[in-house]
Motif scaffolding. Structure first.
Motif, PDB file in Angstrom:
ATOM      1  N   ARG A 402      33.584  46.573  47.194  1.00 17.51           N
ATOM      2  CA  ARG A 402      32.165  45.792  48.713  1.00 17.51           C
ATOM      3  C   ARG A 402      31.553  44.950  47.495  1.00 17.51           C
ATOM      4  O   ARG A 402      30.589  45.422  46.753  1.00 17.51           O
ATOM      5  N   PHE A 403      30.840  43.666  48.454  1.00 17.37           N
ATOM      6  CA  PHE A 403      30.433  42.630  47.327  1.00 17.37           C
ATOM      7  C   PHE A 403      29.960  41.344  48.711  1.00 17.37           C
ATOM      8  O   PHE A 403      30.185  41.890  49.507  1.00 17.37           O
ATOM      9  N   ASP A 404      28.515  40.935  48.493  1.00 15.35           N
ATOM     10  CA  ASP A 404      28.149  39.717  49.081  1.00 15.35           C
ATOM     11  C   ASP A 404      28.643  38.696  47.964  1.00 15.35           C
ATOM     12  O   ASP A 404      28.586  38.367  46.899  1.00 15.35           O
ATOM     13  N   PRO A 405      29.610  37.906  48.875  1.00 16.95           N
ATOM     14  CA  PRO A 405      29.955  36.651  48.714  1.00 16.95           C
ATOM     15  C   PRO A 405      29.434  35.377  47.946  1.00 16.95           C
ATOM     16  O   PRO A 405      30.134  34.555  47.862  1.00 16.95           O
ATOM     17  N   GLU A 406      28.747  35.410  48.265  1.00 21.77           N
ATOM     18  CA  GLU A 406      27.378  34.583  48.339  1.00 21.77           C
ATOM     19  C   GLU A 406      26.723  34.543  46.426  1.00 21.77           C
ATOM     20  O   GLU A 406      26.265  33.729  46.112  1.00 21.77           O
ATOM     21  N   ARG A 407      26.737  35.592  46.511  1.00 24.94           N
ATOM     22  CA  ARG A 407      26.104  35.971  44.909  1.00 24.94           C
ATOM     23  C   ARG A 407      27.458  36.298  43.946  1.00 24.94           C
ATOM     24  O   ARG A 407      27.155  36.759  42.538  1.00 24.94           O
ATOM     25  N   ASP A 408      28.339  37.249  44.515  1.00 24.32           N
ATOM     26  CA  ASP A 408      29.185  37.942  43.262  1.00 24.32           C
ATOM     27  C   ASP A 408      30.864  36.835  43.867  1.00 24.32           C
ATOM     28  O   ASP A 408      30.909  36.879  45.039  1.00 24.32           O
ATOM     29  N   ASP A 409      31.294  36.810  42.985  1.00 23.81           N
ATOM     30  CA  ASP A 409      33.215  36.280  42.770  1.00 23.81           C
ATOM     31  C   ASP A 409      34.029  37.410  42.189  1.00 23.81           C
ATOM     32  O   ASP A 409      33.754  37.382  41.329  1.00 23.81           O
ATOM     33  N   VAL A 410      34.143  38.347  42.648  1.00 23.43           N
ATOM     34  CA  VAL A 410      35.243  39.215  42.300  1.00 23.43           C
ATOM     35  C   VAL A 410      36.325  39.273  42.108  1.00 23.43           C
ATOM     36  O   VAL A 410      36.951  38.617  42.968  1.00 23.43           O
ATOM     37  N   MET A 411      36.835  39.174  40.981  1.00 24.80           N
ATOM     38  CA  MET A 411      37.878  38.300  40.380  1.00 24.80           C
ATOM     39  C   MET A 411      39.256  39.234  39.899  1.00 24.80           C
ATOM     40  O   MET A 411      40.265  39.044  39.866  1.00 24.80           O
ATOM     41  N   GLY A 412      38.529  40.682  39.873  1.00 30.02           N
ATOM     42  CA  GLY A 412      39.832  41.937  39.890  1.00 30.02           C
ATOM     43  C   GLY A 412      39.296  42.595  39.880  1.00 30.02           C
ATOM     44  O   GLY A 412      38.055  43.101  39.899  1.00 30.02           O
ATOM     45  N   LEU A 413      40.421  43.684  40.429  1.00 32.54           N
ATOM     46  CA  LEU A 413      39.433  45.339  40.613  1.00 32.54           C
ATOM     47  C   LEU A 413      40.662  46.573  40.069  1.00 32.54           C
ATOM     48  O   LEU A 413      41.894  45.982  40.058  1.00 32.54           O
ATOM     49  N   GLU A 414      41.012  46.787  38.770  1.00 28.92           N
ATOM     50  CA  GLU A 414      41.107  47.176  37.402  1.00 28.92           C
ATOM     51  C   GLU A 414      41.019  48.807  38.272  1.00 28.92           C
ATOM     52  O   GLU A 414      40.167  49.747  37.918  1.00 28.92           O
ATOM     53  N   LEU A 415      42.235  49.441  38.232  1.00 30.57           N
ATOM     54  CA  LEU A 415      42.975  50.880  37.609  1.00 30.57           C
ATOM     55  C   LEU A 415      43.076  51.361  36.067  1.00 30.57           C
ATOM     56  O   LEU A 415      43.673  50.829  35.079  1.00 30.57           O
ATOM     57  N   VAL A 416      42.042  52.152  35.724  1.00 31.07           N
ATOM     58  CA  VAL A 416      42.201  52.501  34.656  1.00 31.07           C
ATOM     59  C   VAL A 416      42.270  54.095  33.854  1.00 31.07           C
ATOM     60  O   VAL A 416      41.628  54.944  34.943  1.00 31.07           O
ATOM     61  N   ARG A 417      43.229  53.749  33.100  1.00 31.91           N
ATOM     62  CA  ARG A 417      43.511  55.775  32.823  1.00 31.91           C
ATOM     63  C   ARG A 417      43.762  56.151  31.839  1.00 31.91           C
ATOM     64  O   ARG A 417      44.309  54.889  30.654  1.00 31.91           O
ATOM     65  N   ALA A 418      42.813  56.667  31.041  1.00 33.86           N
ATOM     66  CA  ALA A 418      42.845  57.138  29.924  1.00 33.86           C
ATOM     67  C   ALA A 418      42.755  55.746  28.552  1.00 33.86           C
ATOM     68  O   ALA A 418      42.918  55.716  27.067  1.00 33.86           O
ATOM     69  N   GLY A 419      41.500  54.954  29.325  1.00 39.91           N
ATOM     70  CA  GLY A 419      40.990  53.739  28.853  1.00 39.91           C
ATOM     71  C   GLY A 419      42.329  52.222  29.563  1.00 39.91           C
ATOM     72  O   GLY A 419      41.686  51.031  28.366  1.00 39.91           O
ATOM     73  N   ASP A 420      43.410  52.547  29.876  1.00 37.93           N
ATOM     74  CA  ASP A 420      44.190  51.689  30.046  1.00 37.93           C
ATOM     75  C   ASP A 420      44.508  50.941  31.316  1.00 37.93           C
ATOM     76  O   ASP A 420      44.418  52.319  32.006  1.00 37.93           O
ATOM     77  N   THR A 500      33.199  52.650  38.277  1.00 36.05           N
ATOM     78  CA  THR A 500      32.267  53.952  38.347  1.00 36.05           C
ATOM     79  C   THR A 500      33.238  54.955  37.013  1.00 36.05           C
ATOM     80  O   THR A 500      33.896  54.593  36.416  1.00 36.05           O
ATOM     81  N   ALA A 501      32.109  56.682  38.154  1.00 26.25           N
ATOM     82  CA  ALA A 501      32.730  57.420  37.413  1.00 26.25           C
ATOM     83  C   ALA A 501      34.488  58.043  36.825  1.00 26.25           C
ATOM     84  O   ALA A 501      34.438  57.709  37.956  1.00 26.25           O
ATOM     85  N   PRO A 502      34.724  58.416  36.056  1.00 24.40           N
ATOM     86  CA  PRO A 502      36.089  58.962  35.651  1.00 24.40           C
ATOM     87  C   PRO A 502      36.259  60.257  36.610  1.00 24.40           C
ATOM     88  O   PRO A 502      35.363  61.192  37.134  1.00 24.40           O
ATOM     89  N   VAL A 503      37.481  60.164  37.562  1.00 22.28           N
ATOM     90  CA  VAL A 503      37.810  61.328  37.823  1.00 22.28           C
ATOM     91  C   VAL A 503      38.618  62.303  37.698  1.00 22.28           C
ATOM     92  O   VAL A 503      39.804  61.338  36.398  1.00 22.28           O
ATOM     93  N   TYR A 504      38.294  63.149  36.373  1.00 20.18           N
ATOM     94  CA  TYR A 504      39.165  64.344  36.077  1.00 20.18           C
ATOM     95  C   TYR A 504      40.503  64.674  36.721  1.00 20.18           C
ATOM     96  O   TYR A 504      39.572  65.978  37.228  1.00 20.18           O
ATOM     97  N   VAL A 505      41.085  64.185  35.855  1.00 20.42           N
ATOM     98  CA  VAL A 505      42.333  64.708  36.785  1.00 20.42           C
ATOM     99  C   VAL A 505      43.447  66.062  35.218  1.00 20.42           C
ATOM    100  O   VAL A 505      43.460  65.727  34.644  1.00 20.42           O
TER     101      VAL A 505
END
Length: 593
Positions: A402-420, A500-505
Motif C-alpha cells: 500500500r502506498f501514497d500514489p501522490e508520492r510513490d509509483d510502485v511498478m512491481g510487487l515481487e515474490l522472492v524465494r531463496a534470492g530468486d 519484508t523480512a522472510p517467512v522461513y519455511v
C-alpha cells in the motif's frame, strides 16, 4: 568667538531619517502569516516538517521554528574538551533543514507561529513521515494584515493501530545531556519516527562524536509515540565496515585492538543488545561479515540507506541459513537526507517499550521502506516467523503493498524465494495498492519474502551510483569496482523501495537451507571475500591500507599491525567453516537465539 558645529550632527539626522523611512517602508510592504498544522483526525496541533515558499520560490523560515542539529564530527571540539559537547550542540542548532528531495530548505513546527513576511502569495506544504499525506495550502499576505492558514494532515494509513512501529536505526544526533531530550523527541514526532536510535560513533582513538549522555535503559526517553534511545556505530573502519550496536547498557569499545569487532558484539549480546552492519554490508562490511558470520554474532543488516536498496549480501546470508533481520536508516546528517527517510517497521506485541522493540528486531519481525507499506503471509504465518510443514506441500501466499500514489509509483510487487523472483505483478487492486495471492509449491525448506520497486514522484533526480560511492571507500577492491558497474551513471528518478523480512519455511525430511546448493555457492562467495581481505592485510600493503582521505576513521598503521595476527587467525577459522559449511548449520531454534 563663534562655536564650531559638530560635523557628525547632520550625518546623524540623515541616518535617523533613513531608518525611519526604512521602518515605514517595511511596514507598508509586509504583513503577517499565522501558520498552524493540525492532525485532521484529532484536530490537535501536531509537529510537522513545513516548507514555505513565496512567488519567487524563495524560502522563508520563522524564528520560532524548532531548532535542530545533527553531528557528523565536522567540528569535534568535544573530542578534546568533553564538557564542551552541550555548548557545541547548542551552537549548531538551526531553524532550517536542507531537504535534498525537494531542493528547498524546510523547518519544523510544533506550535502555531505568527511571522512577518513580505506581502504576496505563498505556497505551503506540511510533511509528517510516510503515513500522512502531504498537506498543501496557499496564502496571500496583505500589507499590515494577518493571514491565517491551517494545514490539516490526513493519514492514509495507521501502522501503530496494526501493531507496527517505525524506526530509524542510524541517526547521528548529539544528546550530551537530558535537556535535549524533549527537543529531539518533538523533532522525531514531526517525522513520525517512533523509535529513534541516536548513534554515538567513534574513530579508532576518539569516540565522542554525536555524544550520548546515557546508554541502555537510562537513555530511553519517550514523548507520546516518539522514543529516543542511545546506540553506537562502533567499531567502524574502512577495512571491515561500519557496525552498529543497539540496546547495550554502556558504550562498548576495544581501543587497544580496534579490529576485534567480535569482542564488542559478544559483550553486547551478554547485555541483551543486538548488533549488525550498516550500509548494505558492502564497502568493507562484506569482508567484516565474512570473518564473523560463522560465529553467528550478528542480528541485523541495513539493506536500505543512502537512498538506495541493495539486497545481494543479505540474500547470500539468508541462503547460508543465517537469519538476519533487515533494517534501514538515514545516516542523518552524515548522509544527505532527513531523519526517517529510510526506515523500517517492527511488529511489537503489546505496548511499545524499547526492550520489547529490541526483542522484536532480534526475532526478525520487520520490513524496510522509504514510503510503501508492505505485508506478507504464508499459510497465515507473518514476516520473521517460521512455517513448519510435515512434507512438501503447496502453500497459500498473500502479499500486498500500500502506498501514497501522490508520492510513490510502485511498478512491481515481487515474490522472492531463496534470492530468486518466482512471481511478480503490477496490477493494482485499487489506487495505491497492489495485491498478490497465489498457491506456491514448496518442495524443500526455503525462505520467502516480498519486495516492491518503483519510483518517487515529485522529487529531485539522482545518480544512483553516487549513493554507493557514499558507502564505498577508496580501498582498491575488485568487489567495489564490480558493484559500481552495476548501477546507472545517469541522473534519473529516485527509487521507491520496500522489502519484508522472510517467512522461513521448514519442510521435514528435506535438506535445511544451510545444506542446499545455494548455501554452498554463498559459502564460496564469502570465502572469496576472506581471500580479498587477507590480500589487503599483506605486510607490504598495510601502509597504503592505513591511509584514508581526510580524518577518515582514525585507523593507523600501528592499529593494523597490532590487530593483524588476531584478525588473520579469525580469517583462517572462518575459511575453514565455509569450506565445510553444511556441518556448521544449526537448528532453527538455535538460529533464532
Amino acid at each position: 568667538m563663534r562655536q564650531r558645529r559638530s560635523a557628525s550632527a547632520p550625518l546623524l539626522v540623515v541616518v535617523l531619517l533613513l531608518c525611519a523611512w526604512s521602518f515605514g517602508a517595511e511596514r507598508t510592504t509586509t504583513g503577517y502569516l499565522e501558520l498552524t498544522v493540525r492532525d485532521a483526525r484529532s484536530g490537535e496541533i501536531t509537529p510537522a516538517r513545513v516548507e514555505l515558499l513565496d512567488e519567487k520560490h524563495q524560502v522563508h523560515v520563522p524564528g520560532e521554528a524548532l531548532r535542530v542539529a545533527g553531528d557528523c564530527g565536522w567540528f569535534p571540539i568535544h573530542n578534546w574538551i568533553p564538557w564542551a559537547a552541550a555548548w557545541q550542540m547548542r551552537r549548531h542548532l538551526r531553524a532550517g533543514i536542507p531537504n535534498p528531495y525537494t531542493g528547498t530548505t524546510q523547518f519544523y513546527l510544533t506550535r502555531s507561529v505568527r511571522m512577518r513576511v513580505p506581502t504576496g502569495r505563498y505556497s505551503v506544504r506540511a510533511f509528517k513521515g510516510i503515513e500522512y499525506k502531504v498537506a498543501n495550502g496557499e496564502a496571500e499576505v496583505w500589507r499590515n494584515e494577518t493571514t491565517t492558514l491551517t494545514l490539516p494532515l490526513e493519514r492514509w494509513i495507521d501502522m501503530p493501530a496494526e501493531g507496527w512501529y517505525s524506526a530509524d536505526d542510524h541517526l547521528h544526533i548529539a544528546r550530551p545531556n537530558a535537556t535535549f531530550d524533549e527537543t529531539i523527541a518533538k523533532w522525531m514526532q514531526a517525522e513520525d519516527v517512533h523509535v529513534a536510535n541516536l548513534l554515538q560513533f567513534g574513530l579508532a582513538h576518539s569516540i565522542h562524536l554525536a555524544p550520548q549522555y546515557k546508554f541502555g535503559k537510562p537513555s530511553v526517553y519517550q514523548l507520546g509515540r516518539a522514543m529516543l534511545a542511545s546506540g553506537q556505530e562502533n567499531p567502524r573502519t574502512h577495512v571491515l565496515g561500519h557496525s552498529i550496536t543497539l540496546g547495550a547498557s554502556r558504550w562498548l569499545d576495544v581501543p587497544k585492538n580496534y579490529l576485534a569487532y567480535d569482542r564488542v558484539w559478544r559483550e553486547a549480546r551478554r547485555e541483551g543488545g543486538i548488533s549488525g552492519f550498516a550500509h548494505w554490508g558492502i564497502g568493507g562490511a562484506d569482508e567484516g561479515m565474512a570473518v564473523w558470520i560463522p560465529q553467528r554474532l550478528l542480528d541485523f543488516l541495513e539493506v536500505l540507506g543512502f537512498g538506495l536498496a541493495y539486497y545481494d549480501s543479505w540474500y547470500e546470508l539468508l541462503n547460508l541459513g543465517v537469519r538476519m533481520t533487515p533494517t534501514a536508516g538515514s545516516d542523518y546528517p552524515c548522509s544527505d537526507s532527513v531523519p526517517g527517510r529510510e526506515r523500517f517497521y517492527t511488529r511489537v506485541r503489546g505496548p511499545l517499550t524499547y526492550a520489547l522493540w529490541i526483542d522484536a528486531v532480534r526475532r526478525g519481525h520487520t520490513f524496510i521502506t522509504n514510503g510503501p507499506i508492505i505485508d506478507l503471509h504464508v499459510n497465515g504465518v507473518g514476516m520473521g516467523d517460521e512455517l513448519d510443514l510435515s512434507e512438501p506441500a503447496t502453500v497459500d501466499v498473500e502479499g500486498s503493498v500500500r502506498f501514497d500514489p501522490e508520492r510513490d509509483d510502485v511498478m512491481g510487487l515481487e515474490l522472492v524465494r531463496a534470492g530468486d523472483v518466482v512471481f511478480s505483478t503490477s496490477e493494482r487492486a485499487r489506487a495505491g495498492e497492489v495485491r498478490l495471492h497465489l498457491r506456491l509449491p514448496v518442495p524443500e525448506s526455503t525462505w520467502l519474502a516480498l519486495r516492491a520497486r518503483g519510483e518517487k514522484l515529485g522529487e529531485t533526480s539522482v545518480v544512483l551510483v553516487d549513493s554507493l560511492k557514499g558507502a564505498l571507500t577508496y580501498v582498491d577492491r575488485p568487489s567495489n569496482a564490480e558493484l559500481l558497474r552495476r548501477f546507472s551513471q545517469k541522473k534519473g528518478p529516485r527509487p521507491t523501495a520496500a522489502h519484508t523480512a522472510p517467512v522461513y519455511v521448514t519442510v521435514a525430511g528435506t535438506p535445511a537451507i544451510a545444506e542446499q546448493p545455494k548455501a554452498s555457492e554463498a559459502a564460496r562467495a564469502w570465502s572469496a571475500r576472506l581471500d580479498e581481505l587477507e590480500a589487503l592485510l599483506a605486510e607490504d600493503r598495510l601502509p597504503k591500507l592505513a591511509r584514508f582521505p581526510g580524518r577518515g576513521d582514525g585507523l593507523k598503521l600501528n592499529d593494523l599491525r597490532s590487530g593483524r595476527a588476531e584478525l588473520l587467525k579469525a580469517i583462517a577459522s572462518a575459511r575453514a567453516a565455509y569450506h565445510q559449511w553444511p556441518a556448521q548449520s544449526t537448528t532453527p531454534s538455535q538460529q533464532r537465539r
